[in-house]
Design a protein around this motif. Structure first.
Motif: not given
Length: 250
Positions: A69-71, A59-64
């Motif tokens: 990750v700040a977007l 839902d628009g959030s990102l983890r690597t």
């Protein structure tokens, strides 16, 4: 890519066909170094190397690799759209794969008719092909991860099918040849023996030709694949590396 693999594996497994003209990698020039799992609450991309080795979208959030990750807001919107559109594309790709299985099953039925097999042999041929096709389509429907298709699973399906079908076809043709010889038609007997001997090399090209009809269905997926590639452009992981979840060439 998950969609490419499902489409290709399904087609490969039924008849051991390298249907390169029908897969997304060739038709849409789409590849990925990641495996993909479509979970109810996230998309998970993973690969052994290079970094990032694990990418999670939700839902628009990102983890690597476990780090959030700040977007920017526009990047969040693009990733949310990427997730929605990929989830929508997955069942379309599965449907194409299932159609490929059905097309190959129909082609095998027609091969039985072309070879003038005994009715009992044709019935058994159809039963065995239908059983393998149903098994594969069930596995396709239940699969939500490319990890389900790792290793030599496609080869295993193909080998099982070949072991089921080739002796059946060869025995029927052999019996036809024997019957022809007993009636004195030695040329017919020789032709039937040649057909049986050449079956493994001649059958594949004929089936591949039939499968060309699947090409437009795969081609219809290409705009959605291209759209996914565009949505991910410029987004980087926690370590600054480009995600490159999907590569689309020219």
């Amino acid at each position: 890519m998950y969609l490419r693999r499902l489409s290709l594996v399904a087609s490969l497994s039924l008849a051991s066909l390298a249907l390169h003209a029908q897969d997304l990698a060739t038709t849409c020039h789409a590849t990925s170094s990641y495996d993909l799992t479509i979970a109810p609450d996230r998309l998970l991309f993973d690969r052994p190397q290079p970094m990032p080795r694990q990418v999670e979208l939700h839902d628009g959030s990102l983890r690597t690799d476990g780090s959030k990750v700040a977007l920017r807001p526009d990047e969040q919107d693009r990733l949310a759209l990427f997730e929605r559109e990929l989830r929508a594309l997955a069942p379309r790709a599965k449907a194409v794969a299932a159609n490929g299985v059905d097309m190959l099953a129909a082609a095998m039925h027609d091969e039985g008719a072309r070879l003038s097999l005994d009715p009992a042999t044709r019935s058994e041929l159809d039963r065995r092909v239908a059983s393998r096709a149903a098994e594969l389509k069930q596995r396709l429907a239940a699969s939500n991860s490319t990890h389900d298709w790792q290793g030599n699973l496609a080869d295993q399906y193909a080998n099982q099918l070949a072991s089921d079908l080739m002796p059946l076809l060869a025995n029927d043709l052999g019996q036809q040849a024997m019957n022809a010889a007993m009636t004195g038609d030695l040329q017919a007997a020789a032709n039937l023996r040649d057909t049986a001997s050449d079956l493994t090399t001649q059958l594949r090209p004929r089936l591949e030709q039939r499968m060309q009809a699947l090409g437009p269905q795969v081609q219809a997926l290409c705009p959605a694949v291209q759209r996914l590639a565009e949505l991910q452009q410029g987004i980087r992981g926690a370590g600054g590396q480009p995600l490159n979840l999907l590569d689309v060439g020219q």
